[in-house]
Design a protein around this motif. Structure first.
Motif: not given
Length: 317
Positions: A249-255, A261-265, A241-246, A218-223
């Motif tokens: 992060r992937q969705f964040s990196q892809n913008g 999306v957060l709520l869905s995950i 969970s760890h899998a959800q956090a990963i 989660l530390s890789y997400l923007t503020e």
């Protein structure tokens, strides 16, 4: 003129004290310093919590005094700065003391940071946020020292043993190099989420907890993304969970990480929330060869049940 030159070369100490006396004056001594003259270390990463442990320490100080002197360094503008002993100072204040025994030592900023961190890492309970900022402060101090010759070694500090500052930090810390990196990543979390990570240690009732591994992701997400996630965690009363956090992060990196999306995950069923059916292994071991993988056993049982169900339907027709 000659007399003036001689006078310029001499001072009062050299005229009226011996060399042994001057050396003795340089030795560190324990001094009773007023609490009002001691300021806290700037950006001190370790919290002084007014908990049961602090109450016990204050009672001890009231009865026996401070048994281990604190360490301070002189401030250029006057007074002193606490390096090691913030809890002792707080306990002294609670005990009604006006002074605290201290050792006064001249220290550079980097030396003070390293001593401050090392002295606090020995405490029994340290929160993830405390380690995070402490490790970062110490690593930054060690990097600033790198390239400067140490007193007993002409080689730059970072090259004394052919290792990096980060590796040197790990050698003198209770955590491994990789674990220290994980802690430092936590400094990128917003305060609200970092508090939930701390609660994985404090375990306060009715407060959410975020484990270390998902917190690092989660530390890789923007503020902004972290703030949206925090609001969803609070409204849904759950943490990723760890899998959800990963995945976040992937969705964040892809913008592509937004509130929807957060709520869905977050609403996905976690692996540990799925109902499990367990059976003693000895009940089915005779049907499988020794060493058969668990997944193959599960697939075989499911297939057998499907055939049984089909047979039952055929008999009902």
């Amino acid at each position: 003129m000659a007399k003036n030159s001689v006078a310029d070369l001499l001072n009062v100490d050299s005229l009226f004290t011996t060399e042994a006396e001057r050396e003795d004056a340089k030795r560190e001594r324990v001094q009773e310093i007023p609490l009002t003259e001691i300021s806290d270390f700037p950006n001190h990463p370790f919290h002084v919590r007014m908990d049961e442990s602090m109450t016990e320490m204050a009672d001890s100080v009231k009865q026996y005094g401070v048994l281990v002197p604190a360490l301070v360094r002189p401030r250029s503008e006057g007074g002193y700065e606490m390096v090691a002993g913030h809890r002792r100072k707080a306990a002294s204040e609670l005990a009604g003391k006006t002074v605290v025994p201290c050792i006064v030592r001249e220290l550079s900023d980097e030396e003070a940071v390293i001593i401050m961190v090392d002295s606090n890492l020995q405490r029994e309970q340290i929160l993830p946020s405390e380690k995070a900022f402490a490790y970062k402060m110490k690593l930054d101090a060690m990097k600033r020292q790198a390239g400067r010759p140490s007193k007993g070694n002409p080689a730059p500090v970072g090259q004394n043993f052919g290792i990096t500052s980060r590796e040197a930090l790990a050698q003198k810390s209770p955590d491994s190099d990789s674990q220290i990196q994980r802690y430092i990543r936590l400094t990128h979390l917003i305060p609200g989420i970092l508090e939930l990570v701390d609660n994985s240690v404090l375990r306060e009732k009715d407060t959410l907890q975020v484990a270390m591994r998902p917190a690092v992701e989660l530390s890789y997400l923007t503020e902004t993304e972290q703030q949206s996630l925090l609001e969803i965690m609070q409204s849904e009363d759950c943490t990723p969970s760890h899998a959800q956090a990963i995945k976040m992060r992937q969705f964040s990196q892809n913008g592509k990480l937004d509130e929807n999306v957060l709520l869905s995950i977050m609403q996905e069923e976690k692996g540990n929330q799925k109902e499990q059916f367990r059976m003693p292994k000895e009940r089915i071991s005779k049907y499988f060869a020794p060493g058969t993988p668990a997944q193959k056993i599960e697939d075989t049982i499911v297939k057998a049940l499907e055939l049984y169900r089909k047979r039952q339907r055929d008999m009902e027709r």
